[in-house]
Design a protein around this motif. Structure first.
Motif, PDB file in Angstrom:
ATOM      1  N   GLN A 162       1.278  50.214  50.800  1.00 59.90           N
ATOM      2  CA  GLN A 162      -0.108  50.618  50.611  1.00 59.90           C
ATOM      3  C   GLN A 162      -0.467  50.721  49.141  1.00 59.90           C
ATOM      4  N   PHE A 163       0.435  51.260  48.331  1.00 58.02           N
ATOM      5  CA  PHE A 163       0.171  51.328  46.894  1.00 58.02           C
ATOM      6  C   PHE A 163       0.000  49.919  46.328  1.00 58.02           C
ATOM      7  N   GLY A 164       0.744  48.977  46.874  1.00 57.43           N
ATOM      8  CA  GLY A 164       0.652  47.599  46.412  1.00 57.43           C
ATOM      9  C   GLY A 164      -0.693  46.954  46.683  1.00 57.43           C
ATOM     10  N   GLN A 165      -1.491  47.518  47.576  1.00 55.78           N
ATOM     11  CA  GLN A 165      -2.814  46.984  47.876  1.00 55.78           C
ATOM     12  C   GLN A 165      -3.893  47.512  46.939  1.00 55.78           C
ATOM     13  N   LEU A 166      -3.548  48.492  46.119  1.00 57.96           N
ATOM     14  CA  LEU A 166      -4.534  49.047  45.193  1.00 57.96           C
ATOM     15  C   LEU A 166      -4.884  48.043  44.099  1.00 57.96           C
ATOM     16  N   THR A 167      -6.150  47.995  43.752  1.00 56.10           N
ATOM     17  CA  THR A 167      -6.572  47.157  42.632  1.00 56.10           C
ATOM     18  C   THR A 167      -6.627  47.961  41.339  1.00 56.10           C
ATOM     19  N   SER A 168      -6.447  49.264  41.422  1.00 61.02           N
ATOM     20  CA  SER A 168      -6.426  50.113  40.228  1.00 61.02           C
ATOM     21  C   SER A 168      -4.990  50.478  39.886  1.00 61.02           C
ATOM     22  N   PRO A 169      -4.746  50.897  38.637  1.00 62.16           N
ATOM     23  CA  PRO A 169      -3.476  51.575  38.347  1.00 62.16           C
ATOM     24  C   PRO A 169      -3.389  52.844  39.189  1.00 62.16           C
ATOM     25  N   TYR A 170      -2.177  53.351  39.389  1.00 65.66           N
ATOM     26  CA  TYR A 170      -2.056  54.600  40.140  1.00 65.66           C
ATOM     27  C   TYR A 170      -0.981  55.479  39.530  1.00 65.66           C
ATOM     28  N   LEU A 171      -1.085  56.769  39.815  1.00 63.82           N
ATOM     29  CA  LEU A 171      -0.078  57.759  39.454  1.00 63.82           C
ATOM     30  C   LEU A 171       0.340  58.474  40.729  1.00 63.82           C
ATOM     31  N   TYR A 172       1.606  58.861  40.781  1.00 56.43           N
ATOM     32  CA  TYR A 172       2.117  59.532  41.971  1.00 56.43           C
ATOM     33  C   TYR A 172       3.065  60.638  41.565  1.00 56.43           C
ATOM     34  N   THR A 173       2.864  61.811  42.137  1.00 59.26           N
ATOM     35  CA  THR A 173       3.834  62.885  41.976  1.00 59.26           C
ATOM     36  C   THR A 173       4.157  63.477  43.334  1.00 59.26           C
ATOM     37  N   LEU A 174       5.300  64.123  43.441  1.00 62.58           N
ATOM     38  CA  LEU A 174       5.823  64.552  44.731  1.00 62.58           C
ATOM     39  C   LEU A 174       5.261  65.895  45.168  1.00 62.58           C
ATOM     40  N   GLY A 175       5.205  66.054  46.492  1.00 62.44           N
ATOM     41  CA  GLY A 175       4.958  67.348  47.099  1.00 62.44           C
ATOM     42  C   GLY A 175       6.232  67.866  47.730  1.00 62.44           C
ATOM     43  N   ASN A 176       6.189  69.058  48.268  1.00 59.33           N
ATOM     44  CA  ASN A 176       7.391  69.676  48.809  1.00 59.33           C
ATOM     45  C   ASN A 176       7.889  69.017  50.089  1.00 59.33           C
ATOM     46  N   HIS A 177       7.055  68.214  50.759  1.00 55.64           N
ATOM     47  CA  HIS A 177       7.510  67.510  51.955  1.00 55.64           C
ATOM     48  C   HIS A 177       8.054  66.118  51.655  1.00 55.64           C
ATOM     49  N   ASP A 178       7.614  65.501  50.598  1.00 54.21           N
ATOM     50  CA  ASP A 178       8.004  64.112  50.328  1.00 54.21           C
ATOM     51  C   ASP A 178       9.523  63.922  50.330  1.00 54.21           C
ATOM     52  N   TRP A 179      10.240  64.911  49.847  1.00 51.39           N
ATOM     53  CA  TRP A 179      11.689  64.780  49.686  1.00 51.39           C
ATOM     54  C   TRP A 179      12.481  65.650  50.669  1.00 51.39           C
ATOM     55  N   LEU A 180      11.823  66.151  51.722  1.00 47.02           N
ATOM     56  CA  LEU A 180      12.470  67.141  52.581  1.00 47.02           C
ATOM     57  C   LEU A 180      12.385  66.740  54.052  1.00 47.02           C
ATOM     58  N   PHE A 181      13.544  66.557  54.682  1.00 46.17           N
ATOM     59  CA  PHE A 181      13.578  66.389  56.134  1.00 46.17           C
ATOM     60  C   PHE A 181      13.553  67.777  56.793  1.00 46.17           C
ATOM     61  N   THR A 182      13.122  67.821  58.030  1.00 44.78           N
ATOM     62  CA  THR A 182      12.969  69.093  58.734  1.00 44.78           C
ATOM     63  C   THR A 182      14.280  69.859  58.828  1.00 44.78           C
ATOM     64  N   HIS A 183      15.399  69.131  58.958  1.00 45.26           N
ATOM     65  CA  HIS A 183      16.679  69.817  59.121  1.00 45.26           C
ATOM     66  C   HIS A 183      17.277  70.264  57.792  1.00 45.26           C
ATOM     67  N   HIS A 184      16.589  70.060  56.692  1.00 49.51           N
ATOM     68  CA  HIS A 184      17.070  70.502  55.380  1.00 49.51           C
ATOM     69  C   HIS A 184      16.415  71.821  54.975  1.00 49.51           C
ATOM     70  N   HIS A 185      17.111  72.578  54.138  1.00 51.66           N
ATOM     71  CA  HIS A 185      16.532  73.760  53.496  1.00 51.66           C
ATOM     72  C   HIS A 185      16.261  73.390  52.043  1.00 51.66           C
ATOM     73  N   PRO A 186      15.057  73.602  51.541  1.00 49.55           N
ATOM     74  CA  PRO A 186      14.717  73.111  50.198  1.00 49.55           C
ATOM     75  C   PRO A 186      15.529  73.781  49.095  1.00 49.55           C
ATOM     76  N   ASN A 187      15.949  72.962  48.129  1.00 52.80           N
ATOM     77  CA  ASN A 187      16.577  73.457  46.906  1.00 52.80           C
ATOM     78  C   ASN A 187      16.495  72.362  45.854  1.00 52.80           C
ATOM     79  N   ASP A 188      16.713  72.733  44.611  1.00 53.16           N
ATOM     80  CA  ASP A 188      16.538  71.789  43.509  1.00 53.16           C
ATOM     81  C   ASP A 188      17.521  70.632  43.572  1.00 53.16           C
ATOM     82  N   GLU A 189      18.743  70.905  44.011  1.00 51.34           N
ATOM     83  CA  GLU A 189      19.752  69.841  44.083  1.00 51.34           C
ATOM     84  C   GLU A 189      19.356  68.794  45.127  1.00 51.34           C
ATOM     85  N   LEU A 190      18.819  69.251  46.239  1.00 49.40           N
ATOM     86  CA  LEU A 190      18.375  68.320  47.268  1.00 49.40           C
ATOM     87  C   LEU A 190      17.248  67.443  46.730  1.00 49.40           C
ATOM     88  N   ARG A 191      16.277  68.046  46.073  1.00 50.57           N
ATOM     89  CA  ARG A 191      15.176  67.266  45.505  1.00 50.57           C
ATOM     90  C   ARG A 191      15.701  66.216  44.527  1.00 50.57           C
TER      91      ARG A 191
END
Length: 290
Positions: free
Chosen positions: A101-130
Motif C-alpha cells: 500500500q505504501f508503494g502506491q503512494l504518489t507522495s513521499p511518506y514517513l512511518y513510525t511505530l505504534g505499540n501494536h505494530d511490533w506486538l503479537f497478542t501472546h507477547h508481553h511488551p518490553n523494549d527488548e521485544l520491540r
C-alpha cells in the motif's frame, strides 16, 4: 501560528499558518488502522487472532486504509505520515500489505511505530521485544525505526517512536538538535503527550492515563500495560515541549487514543490526536504561509 480545525464525520481538516513558509503544503496523517491479516506462514494462533481482530475493529480496516491511500493521491498530498498501529501485529501478510500500500503512494511518506505494530497478542511488551522486531520495519522507515526527519519547503517533519511510552536519550538529542536550527517543525508520534485537558477524555474512554509522562497510574494497571515509570529523558522531552523551550515546534500529531482531539501543549500551539483509521478517520493538514 494560526490554527483552524474542522471536524467532519469521516476525517478532520486542520489549517496551520507557518511564518516564512514558501508555499502551501498539504499533509495527510493516518493512524491506528489496525488491519489484521495472516496466512499459513504464521502460527495458527496468529491466524485465529487475525480473524478475531477483523471483527473487533469492524471488518473494514483494510478498506479504510486503502481509502486513505487513494485520498492522499487524489488530494496530491506533499507527504503522507503514518503514526503507528497501522497493523494489529507484524504477521507476514500484514507486513506485505503495508509495504504494498505504501508503494502506491504518489507522495513521499514517513512511518513510525505504534505499540501494536511490533506486538503479537501472546507477547508481553518490553523494549527488548520491540528491538527484536525493528528490522522488519527498516523497509518503511529508511532503516531507522527509532526516529527520522524530512524537510519540505523550509518545514521539518519529525517522526519519533514512543510506542513504549518513552523517549530515550538518543531520540531526545535528535529532536533537540533539529529544533535548535530554528526551522518551523511538526512532530509526529504514536502516543500523545500528557496534557491536563486531554486526561479527562482519555480516562473516560480507556480508564487508564495512556499518555506519555502521565501522572496518576495505578501500579497494577501500569504493569498490565507493560509500562514503567517515565525515564528521565522522557520527562525532559515532555518538559522541553510543554514549557515552550523551542517556539518553532509548531504542532504535534499523534494517535493511539482512537478519538479526535485538540489540546494546547504550549501557548498557541496544539497537539492533535487523529481519529482511528479503522473507523475511516484521517487528518488533512494544510500549512499556509503566514
Amino acid at each position: 501560528m494560526r490554527d483552524l480545525t474542522e471536524e467532519t464525520s469521516v476525517f478532520v481538516e486542520t489549517i496551520i499558518g507557518i511564518p516564512g513558509l514558501k508555499r502551501e503544503l498539504k499533509l495527510l496523517h493516518v493512524t491506528d488502522s489496525h488491519f489484521a491479516e495472516a496466512d499459513n506462514r504464521d502460527e495458527e494462533r496468529i491466524v485465529a487472532d487475525a480473524e478475531r481482530f477483523r471483527q473487533v475493529y469492524g471488518g473494514r480496516a483494510m478498506e479504510y486504509f486503502q481509502q486513505a491511500i487513494r485520498h492522499s493521491n487524489e488530494w496530491k498530498a506533499d507527504c503522507t505520515i503514518f503514526t503507528g498501529d497501522i497493523v494489529q501485529f507484524p504477521s507476514f501478510r500484514n507486513m506485505e500489505l503495508m509495504e504494498e500500500q505504501f508503494g502506491q503512494l504518489t507522495s513521499p511518506y514517513l512511518y513510525t511505530l505504534g505499540n501494536h505494530d511490533w506486538l503479537f497478542t501472546h507477547h508481553h511488551p518490553n523494549d527488548e521485544l520491540r528491538s527484536s522486531f525493528y528490522p522488519l520495519f527498516n523497509c518503511v522507515t529508511g532503516g531507522n525505526p527509532s526516529y527520522g526527519m524530512i524537510e519540505l519547503e523550509g518545514v521539518k517533519l519529525i517522526i519519533l517512536d514512543d510506542s513504549n511510552y518513552q523517549v530515550n536519550d538518543a531520540q531526545l538529542q535528535f529532536v533537540r538538535d533539529q529544533l535548535a536550527e530554528g526551522i518551523p517543525t511538526l512532530l509526529f508520534f504514536h502516543i500523545p503527550l500528557y496534557v491536563p485537558t486531554l486526561a479527562d477524555k482519555t480516562l473516560e474512554v480507556w480508564r487508564d492515563p495512556i499518555m506519555v509522562n502521565a501522572p496518576g497510574w495505578d501500579p497494577a494497571a501500569r504493569d498490565r500495560w507493560g509500562l514503567r515509570e517515565a525515564d528521565a529523558s522522557t520527562q525532559q522531552f515532555h518538559q522541553m515541549l510543554t514549557e515552550g523551550e523551542y517556539p518553532n515546534a509548531a504542532a504535534i500529531f499523534c494517535g493511539h487514543l482512537h478519538f479526535p482531539h485538540r489540546d494546547a501543549f504550549a501557548e498557541g500551539r496544539y497537539q492533535y490526536v487523529t481519529k482511528a483509521g479503522f473507523e475511516g478517520g484521517f487528518r488533512k493538514i494544510t500549512l499556509k504561509p503566514l
